[in-house]
Scaffold this motif. Structure first.
Motif, mmCIF file in Angstrom:
data_model
loop_
_atom_site.group_PDB
_atom_site.id
_atom_site.type_symbol
_atom_site.label_atom_id
_atom_site.label_comp_id
_atom_site.label_asym_id
_atom_site.label_seq_id
_atom_site.Cartn_x
_atom_site.Cartn_y
_atom_site.Cartn_z
ATOM 1 N N TYR A 196 1.258 -8.778 2.346
ATOM 2 C CA TYR A 196 1.657 -9.379 1.082
ATOM 3 C C TYR A 196 1.852 -8.319 -0.001
ATOM 4 O O TYR A 196 2.673 -8.479 -0.900
ATOM 5 N N GLY A 197 1.073 -7.242 0.077
ATOM 6 C CA GLY A 197 1.241 -6.172 -0.897
ATOM 7 C C GLY A 197 2.622 -5.559 -0.845
ATOM 8 O O GLY A 197 3.160 -5.105 -1.864
ATOM 9 N N LYS A 198 3.219 -5.530 0.318
ATOM 10 C CA LYS A 198 4.565 -4.969 0.469
ATOM 11 C C LYS A 198 5.656 -5.988 0.183
ATOM 12 O O LYS A 198 6.752 -5.631 -0.238
ATOM 13 N N ARG A 199 5.356 -7.271 0.399
ATOM 14 C CA ARG A 199 6.383 -8.306 0.260
ATOM 15 C C ARG A 199 6.476 -8.860 -1.155
ATOM 16 O O ARG A 199 7.569 -9.013 -1.692
ATOM 17 N N TYR A 200 5.341 -9.194 -1.735
ATOM 18 C CA TYR A 200 5.349 -9.865 -3.033
ATOM 19 C C TYR A 200 5.269 -8.810 -4.142
ATOM 20 O O TYR A 200 4.225 -8.582 -4.732
ATOM 21 N N LEU A 253 -2.665 -0.963 -0.142
ATOM 22 C CA LEU A 253 -3.858 -1.753 -0.417
ATOM 23 C C LEU A 253 -4.981 -0.829 -0.846
ATOM 24 O O LEU A 253 -5.414 0.032 -0.087
ATOM 25 N N VAL A 254 -5.483 -1.017 -2.060
ATOM 26 C CA VAL A 254 -6.554 -0.174 -2.599
ATOM 27 C C VAL A 254 -7.916 -0.744 -2.239
ATOM 28 O O VAL A 254 -8.809 -0.032 -1.794
ATOM 29 N N ILE A 280 -3.393 -3.992 -5.216
ATOM 30 C CA ILE A 280 -2.282 -3.245 -4.630
ATOM 31 C C ILE A 280 -1.773 -2.241 -5.654
ATOM 32 O O ILE A 280 -1.557 -2.570 -6.822
ATOM 33 N N ARG A 281 -1.562 -1.010 -5.208
ATOM 34 C CA ARG A 281 -0.986 0.025 -6.068
ATOM 35 C C ARG A 281 0.533 -0.097 -6.039
ATOM 36 O O ARG A 281 1.149 -0.116 -4.972
#
Length: 790
Positions: A605-609, A83-84, A76-77
């Motif tokens: 999850y990339g946005k939440r964690y 998401l990369v 994740i960037r």
């Protein structure tokens, strides 16, 4: 449960074990409803460059360790939480091994790997691990962008003035304006520089901005790069929290009060403060570099207690303590990081019946009642039957209502050494063989470890994680400082337990647990697919061909064209692919689609964690070159060359890597590890002869999907591949490798030392060996350094 009757207490009082303890069953229900699934992932390093491979070993613990089948690894960037890339790996017996090839096109910046398994309940992962990483570029930057805060930070009030200067990669002036896109808080603006690449920006400061950085993107003739600079106001907002020991302030009872001071970005603040009773100063205290401090206070009814901070950069400085309860119970532990016993002093404003529970929120070790007579009593709790680690003492009234709670660490000791690392030399030359002896200590009969030898500056202290601290503390302490190896520093652990420890769990969660809570249904993580013909649903089943690596099978849909894939259907070797296709002459009339549940979760999850990186200090300038490798760190990045089709041209044929992951380098070597990522690679041709491990081999071809068939490319579940230890038997132009050695799973046995042999490359300077893993004596973490010289 182990029931203990204590007959030796400082004040002469006696516990009596509960005849019936309903909390036993509730703890059991709570544990089943919230099964522990700790996971730790050891990466070879935490600073990468584009086109490098990230190697990892995942260790799973707890009662569910053998039930995980798939590990999903997402990159994740940070700056936009996008998401990369995402890949999945086979998991078994509590272990997962893998590697991820990082794209050469990755922009420099902060990223994070998020690893989770197929154990998902109501969209929440049972096992999740987050590893922050920094990506640096090895390319020659086409544009140099320098962002400068022109006014000194102490003169900033409402507006920041910044100057952007852009030049070419070799620092020449540009011949035309640069397109500029910048964002800060809720501001996003497109503009252009002047013809010299200069731009002055007036930015209104927003102390409430979640991200304090201004992000600037510059573009010219298709070349794009970014630079960011934190805009920290000279007067920051203080965020102060008070934590009375045990949970509450009680009128007339002395309590230790912990203080946590941060700024609005979450950065700890070392400062001093004064406690006031009404308008009169009562005492002074200080917070340390972690922003934590403490003081003793006896609250009096009708009085107001406030704290005033003294710090030149904090705007808000007066804070009110929580009000004291008129009646209640207070406790004090002189030490919460203890050995074989816990000493507690309990103070109460009234005579009442108390119930003591010693537990770890999953198992109870003591349930006993006590009649509190008098205002204060001292207690000693033997911990012989309590395991090492985090536990809690919860005190309730006779109705089960919690009165106070204290978390502690039982049987604390500094981590033992479980193995020895000895290098044959302290300093090696270029391309010289390194010999490392690794041997378990006498108390370790068997162990399984992952071993990395990497350039020392590729292990950032900010991003560092070790398996010992993570397993001992992270799973039970919310907001635990990720980079703090607290097990080595008991005083820091004392502050963490006093400030962080009691906030995550509440006794009500246990008391409200029911048997029905233990019925937990995992979310379905199967791949759901469908097939249509001419965009219309089917009315009868069809056969679909399934190709996973070299494994071929057939799948039959239902009458509506629906089908499902299990994890095993997606297992392929490293670099292989998986396809679905419809065989036959009419295959082009069909449309296949498959939903990957891991893809959706990886995005969510990339946005939440995500924890925003904390700016620890103001910066006056920043350059995009700070995220570029320099000197002997720089990877060899070859420029694209124009290839003419010529029968005698070595590079004739299809460029790059084929669908099976196979390629040939400029020396006619098949899958040459020395040149992975070289833009001059070409795809091998079936029937041609290539070098492989020093011998000639006829390439059998890539078992790819049939040409012309209607197909769908799946995102498979990979097996890992072994790390190639370079011995320089194949031609190598320049050996600038930051990872010299990696072993996913090295097995160790008592009395059987292992010798690791590998070669240095062309990079000079310190290299670090890090060993992490599991053993019969507990988890393992060891490290050592050696020097690579000329």
């Amino acid at each position: 449960m182990i029931r203990i009757v204590l007959s030796f207490l400082f004040s002469g009082c006696v516990f009596s074990a509960l005849a019936q303890n309903p909390v036993d069953k509730q703890l059991e229900w709570y544990a089943k409803a919230n099964p522990a699934a700790p996971i730790f992932v050891h990466f070879d390093k935490n600073v990468y460059s584009g086109n490098e491979t990230a190697w990892f070993t995942a260790y799973l613990f707890g009662p569910l360790r053998d039930q995980h089948e798939v590990l999903c690894m997402s990159l994740i960037r940070d700056w936009d939480s996008s998401l990369v890339l995402q890949q999945k790996f086979i998991t078994g017996r509590g272990l997962a091994f893998g590697q991820i090839q990082l794209p050469d096109s990755l922009a420099g910046g902060n990223y994070r790997f998020i690893a989770f398994t197929d154990h998902i309940y109501k969209g929440e992962p049972r096992a999740i691990f987050i590893q922050p990483v920094t990506i640096k570029t090895g390319h020659q930057l086409p544009l140099n962008a320098r962002l400068v805060l022109e006014k000194p930070s102490d003169t900033l009030l409402n507006t920041a003035q910044l100057r952007l200067a852009v030049t070419s990669g070799d620092y020449r002036l540009l011949d035309k304006p640069v397109d500029v896109l910048y964002s800060y808080g809720n501001i996003q603006k497109k503009t252009r520089s002047d013809i010299a690449g200069q731009l002055v920006m007036q930015i209104p400061l927003n102390p409430s901005a979640r991200d304090p950085n201004i992000h600037v993107q510059v573009s010219l003739r298709g070349d794009t790069d970014r630079v960011a600079l934190p805009l920290i106001p000279p007067l920051r907002k203080a965020v102060v929290r008070f934590f009375p020991e045990g949970g509450h302030l009680i009128d007339g009872l002395p309590s230790v009060v912990a203080v946590e001071v941060q700024d609005q970005y979450g950065a700890p603040v070392a400062t001093s403060g004064t406690l006031f009773e009404d308008q009169l100063p009562l005492l002074q205290f200080e917070t340390n570099e972690l922003g934590t401090g403490r003081f003793m206070l006896s609250c009096l009814k009708g009085k107001t207690y406030t704290v005033k901070l003294k710090h030149p950069q904090l705007r808000d400085s007066l804070f009110r303590l929580p009000p004291a309860l008129e009646q209640g119970l207070a406790l004090h532990a002189a030490r919460a990081v203890v050995g074989d016993s816990l000493r507690i002093r309990i103070m109460s404003t009234e005579t009442n019946e108390l119930v003591f529970y010693l537990h770890n929120f999953r198992q109870s070790y003591l349930a006993a009642k006590h009649s509190m007579r008098g205002s204060a009593q001292n207690f000693v709790f033997p911990l012989h039957d309590v395991p090492e680690g985090l536990c809690a003492l919860t005190i309730t009234d006779s109705r089960g209502q919690p009165l106070a709670e204290r978390m502690f660490y039982a049987h604390y000791r500094k981590p033992d050494r479980h193995l020895t690392l000895v290098s044959s030399k302290a300093r090696y030359g270029k391309r010289e063989q390194v010999s490392i002896n690794i041997e378990p200590m006498h108390h370790v009969t068997d162990a399984l470890v992952s071993v990395a030898c990497v350039q020392a500056n590729r292990l950032s202290a900010i991003n560092h994680k070790d398996i010992r601290s993570h397993l001992a503390l992270r799973d039970d302490l919310e907001d635990f400082p990720l980079t703090l190896n607290a097990l080595q520093h008991s005083e820091q652990l004392e502050d963490i337990l006093l400030i962080k420890g009691w906030r995550r769990y509440t006794w009500d969660k246990v008391r409200n647990s029911q048997a029905a809570d233990t019925v937990v249904h995992r979310d379905s993580m199967v791949f759901a697919g469908s097939i249509k013909r001419g965009r219309k649903s089917l009315n009868k089943p069809v056969e679909i061909a399934h190709l996973a690596g070299k494994r071929f099978s057939q799948i039959q849909t239902d009458a509506a064209g629906r089908f499902f894939l299990k994890p095993f259907d997606l297992y392929v070797g490293s670099g292989q692919q998986a396809y679905l296709f419809v065989p036959g002459k009419t295959s082009e009339q069909y449309e296949l689609s498959v939903t990957d549940p891991y893809q959706t979760l990886a995005v969510n999850y990339g946005k939440r964690y995500f924890a925003m990186p904390i700016p620890v200090a103001p910066m006056l300038e920043q350059e995009n070159r700070s995220l570029s490798l320099s000197g002997n760190e720089r990877s060899i990045v070859l420029k694209e060359v124009v290839i003419k089709k010529n029968r005698n041209d070595f590079f004739a044929g299809t460029r790059g890597v084929n669908a099976c992951g196979d390629y040939v380098c400029q020396y006619n070597i098949l899958n040459c590890p020395n040149h992975a990522g070289d833009p001059r690679l070409r795809q091998p041709i079936k029937g041609e002869t290539y070098l492989t491990n020093g011998s000639r081999q006829v390439y059998q071809g890539c078992n790819d999907r049939p040409a012309g068939a209607s197909s769908f490319k799946l995102n498979p579940v990979y097996q890992h591949k072994e790390f190639y230890v370079n011995t320089f038997t194949e031609p190598v132009d320049q050996a600038f490798w930051s990872t010299l050695y990696w072993n996913h799973a090295l097995q160790l046995e008592a009395g059987k030392p292992r010798i690791l042999k590998f070669f240095t490359g062309d990079i000079t300077g310190p290299f670090k060996i890090v060993v992490q893993g599991i053993s019969n004596a507990g988890v393992i973490y060891e490290e050592m350094e050696f020097e690579a010289g000329n």
